[in-house]
Design an enzyme around this catalytic site. Sequence first.
Site: not given
Length: 316
Positions: A19, A81, A103, A133, A172, A230-232, A274
Amino acid sequence: MATQKRPLNLLIAAPRGFCAGVDRAITIVELAIERYGAPVYVRHEIVHNKFVVDSLKAKGAVFVAELDQVPDGVPVVFSAHGVPKAVPAKAEARGLNYLDATCPLVSKVHRQAERLVENGRHILFIGHAGHPEVIGTFGQVPEGRMTLIETAADAEAVMPEHPDDIAYLTQTTLSVDDTAGIIAILEKRFPSIKGPKGEDICYATSNRQAAVKEIARRCEAVFVIGAPNSSNSVRLVEVAEREGVRAKLIGRASDIDFSWLDGVTTLGITAGASAPEVLVREVVDHLQERFDVHEETVAGVQERMVFKLPRGLEAA
């Protein structure tokens, strides 16, 4: 005689991978090395991906857990983060030259938290305990002014001291659907709760989750390329499973367990925010060694977001 390869349809999600915030953070480290020379220290993993971290190490980045491990007189970069306010304050007190790669969408949540607390509201923060984060956002406001909500059960149980003076914000990189459920509970329990102006879950997280839903309808299994921290990326696995398909998080091609693909004729592939595109290609190439691959990119929203670099690095 060469054995015939079994056919395998690949549905590759788009958007996927990097991203704008991750892209910017990596560029900041690379430009800092170019401008100041190695070593450039980075507090925490710049983004949650081993491949990215290792390639930056090879260029001269040194990753440390805390600021105390950074020697005097060398530049330090803060990860994408975000960090608690105490970290840049400590860097300034030591006279360290620092670059903040937070970010901009995380920084926006930080500013919202400050404003809400200034206006006398207690914040219910929806996120995952221990995630950098979350630690960074909690570190923007005085202790005790924010309560972490991880689950729907937490939302049902929380008892704020002044229920008419509360607000909510979110990490986020959460699951869009799970978060909507938690917010619905909070809004039902506390009708005067104040939410953010726009959604806190970032555009890239939402877009990647929507793209996975799109491919999951057409395949039997999904590989999500990304790191376990990696959370996302982990959320993408959950989203695919919720759509009724088997899903597995892999770091790179060498993690593929081919027995897991027994009976799979159509495989979906995506990558967390990421994970670089080079890892997607590596996985596809590895699958081609074993299968007769037919590749299709399933295009969703086109992303055009670009974030500015910090002042002083643009020229580099």
